[in-house]
Scaffold this active site. Structure first.
Site, PDB file in Angstrom:
ATOM      1  N   LYS A 175       0.916  -1.198  -0.168  1.00 46.68           N
ATOM      2  CA  LYS A 175      -0.014  -0.033   0.046  1.00 46.68           C
ATOM      3  C   LYS A 175       1.001   1.232  -0.084  1.00 46.68           C
ATOM      4  O   LYS A 175       1.801   1.526   0.974  1.00 46.68           O
ATOM      5  CB  LYS A 175      -1.002  -0.113   1.074  1.00 46.68           C
ATOM      6  CG  LYS A 175      -2.068   1.055   1.173  1.00 46.68           C
ATOM      7  CD  LYS A 175      -2.748   1.193   2.591  1.00 46.68           C
ATOM      8  CE  LYS A 175      -1.817   2.471   3.244  1.00 46.68           C
ATOM      9  NZ  LYS A 175      -1.830   3.668   2.319  1.00 46.68           N
ATOM     10  N   GLU A 250      10.647   1.701   9.420  1.00 54.37           N
ATOM     11  CA  GLU A 250      11.575   2.742   9.266  1.00 54.37           C
ATOM     12  C   GLU A 250      10.945   3.986   9.469  1.00 54.37           C
ATOM     13  O   GLU A 250      10.038   4.203   9.119  1.00 54.37           O
ATOM     14  CB  GLU A 250      12.131   2.691   7.908  1.00 54.37           C
ATOM     15  CG  GLU A 250      12.987   1.543   7.440  1.00 54.37           C
ATOM     16  CD  GLU A 250      14.309   1.510   8.084  1.00 54.37           C
ATOM     17  OE1 GLU A 250      14.828   0.363   8.289  1.00 54.37           O
ATOM     18  OE2 GLU A 250      14.831   2.650   8.315  1.00 54.37           O
ATOM     19  N   CYS A 284      13.617  11.741   5.669  1.00 52.67           N
ATOM     20  CA  CYS A 284      13.856  11.238   7.211  1.00 52.67           C
ATOM     21  C   CYS A 284      15.322  11.301   7.360  1.00 52.67           C
ATOM     22  O   CYS A 284      15.696  11.423   8.563  1.00 52.67           O
ATOM     23  CB  CYS A 284      13.458   9.917   7.311  1.00 52.67           C
ATOM     24  SG  CYS A 284      14.203   8.628   5.986  1.00 52.67           S
ATOM     25  N   GLU A 386      10.397  15.775  15.087  1.00 52.05           N
ATOM     26  CA  GLU A 386      10.594  15.881  13.619  1.00 52.05           C
ATOM     27  C   GLU A 386       9.655  16.976  12.793  1.00 52.05           C
ATOM     28  O   GLU A 386       8.401  16.492  13.063  1.00 52.05           O
ATOM     29  CB  GLU A 386      10.291  14.568  13.075  1.00 52.05           C
ATOM     30  CG  GLU A 386      10.666  14.457  11.651  1.00 52.05           C
ATOM     31  CD  GLU A 386      10.732  12.976  10.951  1.00 52.05           C
ATOM     32  OE1 GLU A 386       9.475  12.419  11.249  1.00 52.05           O
ATOM     33  OE2 GLU A 386      11.520  12.392  10.359  1.00 52.05           O
TER      34      GLU A 386
HETATM   35  O1  TXE Z   1       2.958   9.115   7.656  1.00 45.08           O
HETATM   36  P1  TXE Z   1       2.215   7.932   8.088  1.00 45.08           P
HETATM   37  P2  TXE Z   1       2.446  10.385   7.239  1.00 45.08           P
HETATM   38  C1  TXE Z   1       7.154  11.312   9.478  1.00 45.08           C
HETATM   39  C2  TXE Z   1       6.825  12.990   9.246  1.00 45.08           C
HETATM   40  C3  TXE Z   1       5.419  13.188   8.964  1.00 45.08           C
HETATM   41  C4  TXE Z   1       4.787  12.036   9.554  1.00 45.08           C
HETATM   42  C5  TXE Z   1       3.559  11.563   9.178  1.00 45.08           C
HETATM   43  O2  TXE Z   1       7.152  13.436  10.244  1.00 45.08           O
HETATM   44  O3  TXE Z   1       4.825  14.360   9.456  1.00 45.08           O
HETATM   45  O4  TXE Z   1       5.763  10.967   9.637  1.00 45.08           O
HETATM   46  O5  TXE Z   1       3.593  11.332   7.708  1.00 45.08           O
HETATM   47  C6  TXE Z   1       0.081   4.320   6.195  1.00 45.08           C
HETATM   48  N1  TXE Z   1      -1.979   1.257   9.918  1.00 45.08           N
HETATM   49  N2  TXE Z   1       7.520  10.826   8.002  1.00 45.08           N
HETATM   50  O6  TXE Z   1       1.212  10.812   7.564  1.00 45.08           O
HETATM   51  O7  TXE Z   1       0.962   8.320   8.713  1.00 45.08           O
HETATM   52  C7  TXE Z   1      -0.152   5.490   5.633  1.00 45.08           C
HETATM   53  O8  TXE Z   1      -1.328   5.191   4.697  1.00 45.08           O
HETATM   54  C8  TXE Z   1      -1.300   0.908   8.794  1.00 45.08           C
HETATM   55  C9  TXE Z   1       8.905   9.959   8.008  1.00 45.08           C
HETATM   56  O9  TXE Z   1       2.812  10.126   5.579  1.00 45.08           O
HETATM   57  O10 TXE Z   1       2.969   7.256   9.051  1.00 45.08           O
HETATM   58  C10 TXE Z   1       0.956   5.539   4.674  1.00 45.08           C
HETATM   59  O11 TXE Z   1       0.778   4.745   3.434  1.00 45.08           O
HETATM   60  N3  TXE Z   1      -0.888   1.857   8.005  1.00 45.08           N
HETATM   61  C11 TXE Z   1       8.963   8.972   7.175  1.00 45.08           C
HETATM   62  C12 TXE Z   1       2.112   5.165   5.496  1.00 45.08           C
HETATM   63  O12 TXE Z   1       1.491   4.540   6.769  1.00 45.08           O
HETATM   64  C13 TXE Z   1      -1.117   3.131   8.236  1.00 45.08           C
HETATM   65  C14 TXE Z   1       8.399   9.306   5.735  1.00 45.08           C
HETATM   66  C15 TXE Z   1       2.925   6.506   6.210  1.00 45.08           C
HETATM   67  O13 TXE Z   1       2.051   7.208   6.557  1.00 45.08           O
HETATM   68  C16 TXE Z   1      -1.731   3.638   9.513  1.00 45.08           C
HETATM   69  C17 TXE Z   1       7.060   9.970   6.095  1.00 45.08           C
HETATM   70  C18 TXE Z   1      -1.948   2.514  10.225  1.00 45.08           C
HETATM   71  N4  TXE Z   1      -2.709   2.508  11.410  1.00 45.08           N
HETATM   72  C19 TXE Z   1       6.566  10.657   7.124  1.00 45.08           C
HETATM   73  N5  TXE Z   1      -1.971   4.731   9.319  1.00 45.08           N
HETATM   74  C20 TXE Z   1      10.477   8.674   7.122  1.00 45.08           C
HETATM   75  N6  TXE Z   1      10.986   8.025   8.139  1.00 45.08           N
HETATM   76  O14 TXE Z   1      10.978   8.780   5.820  1.00 45.08           O
HETATM   77  C21 TXE Z   1      -1.096   5.263   8.327  1.00 45.08           C
HETATM   78  N7  TXE Z   1      -0.652   4.282   7.577  1.00 45.08           N
END
Ligand code: TXE
Length: 484
Positions: A175, A250, A284, A386
């Site tokens: 996904k 990650e 990140c 972050e």
């Molecule tokens: O991440 P999410 P988001 C950090 C960055 C950002 C914060 C939120 O600070 O502001 O994370 O970003 C899926 N069960 N990083 O909203 O919510 C979601 O659909 C299963 C750092 O993008 O973690 C998406 O596909 N899946 C990071 C994925 O998880 C779930 C890069 C990431 O979404 C879920 C991006 C659940 N309960 C954001 N909830 C890095 N380390 O590179 C969400 N998802």
């Protein structure tokens, strides 16, 4: 404007979500909806998991060479469609097209080509225990892998999980982020074009709390490889751990960029521009806390601010734009709220600090100036949390002990950058700084054979190279006594 409706890719076909409902997908540079994505739920994930489970025996029993051929074909197709994919990535994420063309899409291509060859050299161990007794380790694919990826480097991180999972002989339910689904959809078409057997890869679009959660909970999905926010990672771990699923998380970072007096000044400055603001600061691995040794602090600060003042924030399709749009309205507001917080905490904005209003078709886009903030305490929220945007803090330090304490003062431990020409200091600092990745006199210089991941709240497990193939296989130890 007719909105492009994308589809799920399940059992080798492009299919609508069973609910028939769709989510709006925005173009960050214009703030307008430009496509619709399936609002998939548990029923769609069940179909995908069923297809993946059915496809696993045959795929898992193919030789490494046979699977390698499919991955190489996908890599070649990504290369063939590089421009289309780069434009799609830019339109979905807001990053400049040139960045997607130079980094994101080539890395997605290389993820497939790397694991297409790595699997052909992936070995396991045997031990001659004593006369008449040997032990050997079988590394076999596990079954159906769940891969969930974020919006910042959409195809790059999506393929970073899928390629090793497939190479190792697993089948996949993946996904992408609902914020940037387009290149994952185009990857579906590529898989169909190369004739990837039905059910080997299944891509389900939708929200994390619905489709994502269903993947994490599904009993036939035996391992979860996730990249995203630390909070989400913690939630996924709490759900998956009692199901004894293998987990690779990650997560976020708040990475120190430590610049000593004896650094190569020009190289440190040029690289700091990239490590601070590349991809609108939405990586990140970005170095968002900059520590400069006292002897060059004023000189470096001035040069850094001057260069940042001149950065062009604009139309992602324009190759002169050094920064494009922030990925979503929600994230745009989150970043602005952190700039406001930094001021409340006593920070001084040296440059940037505000949204950018462009004209014409970009007047409603989400643009923010690259921002440098000085005068904050290392323990304040701005320096601890972050932000994940084009916002960095800068402060002076005197000694190694002082800056090591600053560097290690957050809950994160993903990456760190060190600038010094002093060899012994470089090794000493690399040993002391609590990060899973340390760059010395460089940044984001990657060797795909190396383990990738963070410590502390930056995640669990490692991806990349043999670590990824080990994650996606189950070691079984066999001991045989063949003595008379
Ligand atoms: O991440 P999410 P988001 C950090 C960055 C950002 C914060 C939120 O600070 O502001 O994370 O970003 C899926 N069960 N990083 O909203 O919510 C979601 O659909 C299963 C750092 O993008 O973690 C998406 O596909 N899946 C990071 C994925 O998880 C779930 C890069 C990431 O979404 C879920 C991006 C659940 N309960 C954001 N909830 C890095 N380390 O590179 C969400 N998802």
């Amino acid at each position: 404007m007719t909105k492009v409706k994308i589809a799920n890719y399940i059992n080798g076909k492009l299919v609508e979500p069973l609910s028939g409902s769709y989510l709006d997908n925005y173009e960050p540079a214009t703030g307008r909806v430009y496509s619709l994505i399936p609002d998939s739920g548990e029923a769609d994930v069940n179909l995908a998991a069923k297809a993946a489970k059915a496809a696993f025996p045959l795929w898992g029993e193919l030789s490494a060479n046979q699977r390698s051929k499919y991955l190489s074909a996908i890599s070649d197709k990504i290369n063939e469609k590089l421009e289309i994919l780069a434009e799609a990535e830019s339109r979905d994420n807001g990053k400049p097209v040139w960045l997607a063309r130079e980094v994101d899409i080539p890395r997605a291509r290389d993820n497939f080509s790397f694991f297409a060859t790595a699997i052909r050299h992936f070995d396991s161990e045997s031990h001659y225990t004593r006369k008449g007794v040997i032990n050997y380790t079988l590394r076999k694919p596990i079954g159906v892998a769940g891969c969930i990826s974020p919006w910042n480097l959409p195809l790059y991180l999506f393929t970073w999980k899928i390629a090793p999972a497939l190479a190792a002989g697993n089948t996949v339910v993946a996904k992408p982020s609902e914020v940037t689904p387009m290149t994952a959809y185009l990857l579906s078409e590529i898989c169909m074009e190369v004739g990837l057997p039905a059910g080997v890869l299944n891509i389900v679009h939708g929200l994390g709390r619905d489709a994502g959660n269903a993947i994490v909970l599904h009993e036939d999905i035996k391992m979860i490889s996730f990249t995203g926010g630390t909070e989400t990672g913690a939630h996924i771990a709490s759900v998956a751990a009692p199901m004894f699923k293998k987990l690779s998380l990650e997560l976020g970072g708040k990475n120190p960029n430590i610049i000593f007096d004896d650094c190569n000044f020009e190289k440190a400055l040029e690289t700091t521009m990239r490590s601070s603001f590349r991809n609108q600061g939405q990586i990140c691995l970005c170095g968002s806390r900059i520590y400069v040794q006292k002897g060059i602090y004023e000189k470096f600060k001035k040069a850094f601010v001057d260069r940042t003042d001149r950065m062009i924030v604009g139309n992602p399709k324009d190759d002169r734009s050094e920064m494009g749009a922030i990925v979503s309205q929600q994230h745009f507001e989150k970043i602005l709220s952190y700039i406001a917080l930094a001021k409340e905490e006593g920070g001084t904005v040296l440059t940037g600090g505000q949204a950018v209003k462009l004209d014409g078709e970009h007047s409603e886009g989400w643009f923010i100036r690259p921002t440098i903030i000085e005068g904050l305490d290392s323990s304040c929220r701005t320096n601890q949390e972050e932000i994940f945007g084009p916002v960095v803090t800068i402060q002076p330090f005197e000694t190694e002990e002082e800056v090591t304490a600053y560097a290690n003062s957050t809950g994160y431990g993903l990456a760190a950058t060190l600038w010094t020409e002093n060899l012994t200091r470089a090794h000493r600092m690399a040993d002391q700084v609590q990060s899973g990745i340390i760059w010395i006199n460089c940044w984001l210089l990657r060797d795909l054979r190396t383990p990738f991941g963070g410590m502390k709240n930056s995640g669990v497990g490692r991806e990349g190279g043999w670590e990824a193939l080990r994650f996606f296989t189950e070691p079984k130890n066999v001991c045989i006594d063949y003595s008379e």
